[in-house]
Design a protein around this motif. Structure first.
Motif, short mmCIF file in Angstrom:
data_model
loop_
_atom_site.label_atom_id
_atom_site.label_comp_id
_atom_site.label_asym_id
_atom_site.label_seq_id
_atom_site.Cartn_x
_atom_site.Cartn_y
_atom_site.Cartn_z
N THR A 166 9.37 10.65 5.94
CA THR A 166 7.91 10.65 5.84
C THR A 166 7.44 11.05 4.44
N ASN A 167 8.38 11.06 3.48
CA ASN A 167 8.05 11.46 2.11
C ASN A 167 8.14 10.30 1.11
N GLY A 168 8.29 9.09 1.64
CA GLY A 168 8.34 7.93 0.77
C GLY A 168 9.71 7.55 0.26
N TYR A 193 3.09 0.76 1.10
CA TYR A 193 1.94 1.49 0.56
C TYR A 193 1.30 0.69 -0.57
N ARG A 237 2.88 8.34 9.73
CA ARG A 237 2.22 8.72 8.48
C ARG A 237 3.26 9.07 7.42
N VAL A 238 3.05 8.55 6.23
CA VAL A 238 3.95 8.81 5.10
C VAL A 238 3.14 9.33 3.92
N GLN A 239 3.65 10.37 3.28
CA GLN A 239 3.04 10.93 2.07
C GLN A 239 3.94 10.59 0.89
N LEU A 240 3.38 9.95 -0.15
CA LEU A 240 4.18 9.50 -1.28
C LEU A 240 3.72 10.13 -2.59
N SER A 250 -0.36 8.85 -6.10
CA SER A 250 0.16 9.49 -4.89
C SER A 250 -0.86 9.36 -3.76
N GLY A 251 -0.39 9.44 -2.55
CA GLY A 251 -1.29 9.33 -1.41
C GLY A 251 -0.54 9.25 -0.11
N GLN A 252 -1.25 9.03 0.97
CA GLN A 252 -0.63 8.89 2.27
C GLN A 252 -1.20 7.68 2.99
N GLU A 264 -0.65 5.07 6.89
CA GLU A 264 0.02 4.83 8.16
C GLU A 264 0.93 3.62 7.98
#
Length: 327
Positions: free
Chosen positions: A275-277, A197, A119-122, A92-94, A96
């Motif tokens: 933005t959550n993947g 990503y 920015r996306v957080q996955l 998991s990670g974030q 740009e």
């Protein structure tokens, strides 16, 4: 002379899909410490070298990395001949997502499709180390149908270790559905965010190889240059998967070889993107899907990490394949 519709669609795309529309260390440490997903999986480890290029195409850094994966067994004859998928753990990670207008000196060729950067957080996931090969495709195509029939040998370029191509988005989804039914694990096409990503693997440069790329590191029209590197080779076909070096997450062929279907519907920019993947799916009827990574018939600007294009989900092209993900 009458041209079969299937082959016509391959050539009508003019080869290049792009023509259809006109802290790394932290990331790696996290990837190794997190067992990305199910606790019942027995993860194996592999090591590999990652080279970074300067603007002249020369190696300016080379590091040794380790990644984890699990082998998804597709067939086994009991005497050591097995067909399997190597599913690499992506932590998991974030990051740009998209191109940056502040990096014009590096990201020399951009399109409006790649903006706005966001920015996306996955969450963690697994991704197949390579695009799906023709041998892997044939095994899964022989499994019971879920929704549609599959041609066991659809590719224009033939070879068991070559990526399967000339498969529609709908075909790729059927492959995922059959693989899910066989394994009991949910397989699907990656979202665009998962794909980028995984491709970037902690980098912010145009390519996960650095400021440029060379034909020694990917399959594309190497006679064209992106930066100040020397012109290279144009192979005029797909190449066996795993031929080129890994990125820092342990994935191969993320640049070039074949474009790869994503789960997302095609949108001409990132306004309103999740933005959550998760995949971005149209709420209205649309047959366009997003493809990523560029292919053997593309110049280097088309195979950048941020590059994207769209293609009809029903159509075939000898430059489009896919890879799969699971949680």
């Amino acid at each position: 002379m009458k041209v079969k519709r299937r082959r016509f669609l391959q050539y009508a795309g003019l080869g290049s899909v792009g023509l259809v529309f006109a802290d790394l260390e932290r990331a790696i440490a996290s990837a190794l410490s997190e067992a990305a997903g199910s606790q019942d999986l027995k993860l194996e480890t592999f090591s590999f070298s990652v080279a970074t290029l300067d603007a002249n195409g020369q190696i300016n850094q080379q590091q040794r990395h380790t990644a984890k994966f699990f082998p998804e067994l597709l067939t086994d004859d009991g005497i050591g001949n097995a067909e399997k998928l190597e599913m690499v753990a992506i932590a998991s990670g974030q990051f740009e997502m998209g191109a940056s207008r502040n990096e014009v000196s590096q990201e020399a060729v951009m399109t409006d499709y790649e903006f706005p950067r966001h920015r996306v957080q996955l969450p963690s996931f697994y991704m197949s180390k390579h695009p799906i090969t023709q041998s892997q495709w044939a095994v899964v195509a022989d499994l019971p149908k879920v929704k549609r029939e599959l041609d066991p040998s659809p590719a224009y370029f033939r070879g068991g270790d070559l990526p399967v191509e000339s498969v529609s988005w709908l075909d790729a989804v059927e492959f995922c559905d059959r693989l899910t039914a066989k394994t009991g694990r949910k397989y699907q096409l990656p979202s665009e965010a998962q794909w980028e990503y995984a491709c970037r693997a902690g980098t912010y440069t145009p390519f996960n190889t650095g400021e440029t790329i060379t034909s020694e590191m990917a399959d594309y029209v190497g006679t064209y240059t992106y930066n100040a590197e020397v012109a290279g080779e144009y192979r005029k076909s797909t190449t066996p998967v795993g031929k080129f070096s890994h990125n820092a997450f342990g994935l191969q062929d993320m640049h070039g070889n074949v474009w790869e279907w994503s789960a997302d519907s095609w949108h001409s920019d990132y306004r309103g993107s999740p933005t959550n993947g998760e995949a971005r799916i149209n709420t209205y009827q649309s047959g366009m899907r997003t493809v990523r990574g560029g292919g053997w018939l593309d110049n280097p600007s088309k195979i950048r990490s941020a590059s994207r294009s769209g293609y009809l989900e029903t159509e075939l092209n000898r430059t489009i394949g896919f890879r799969v993900v699971t949680a």
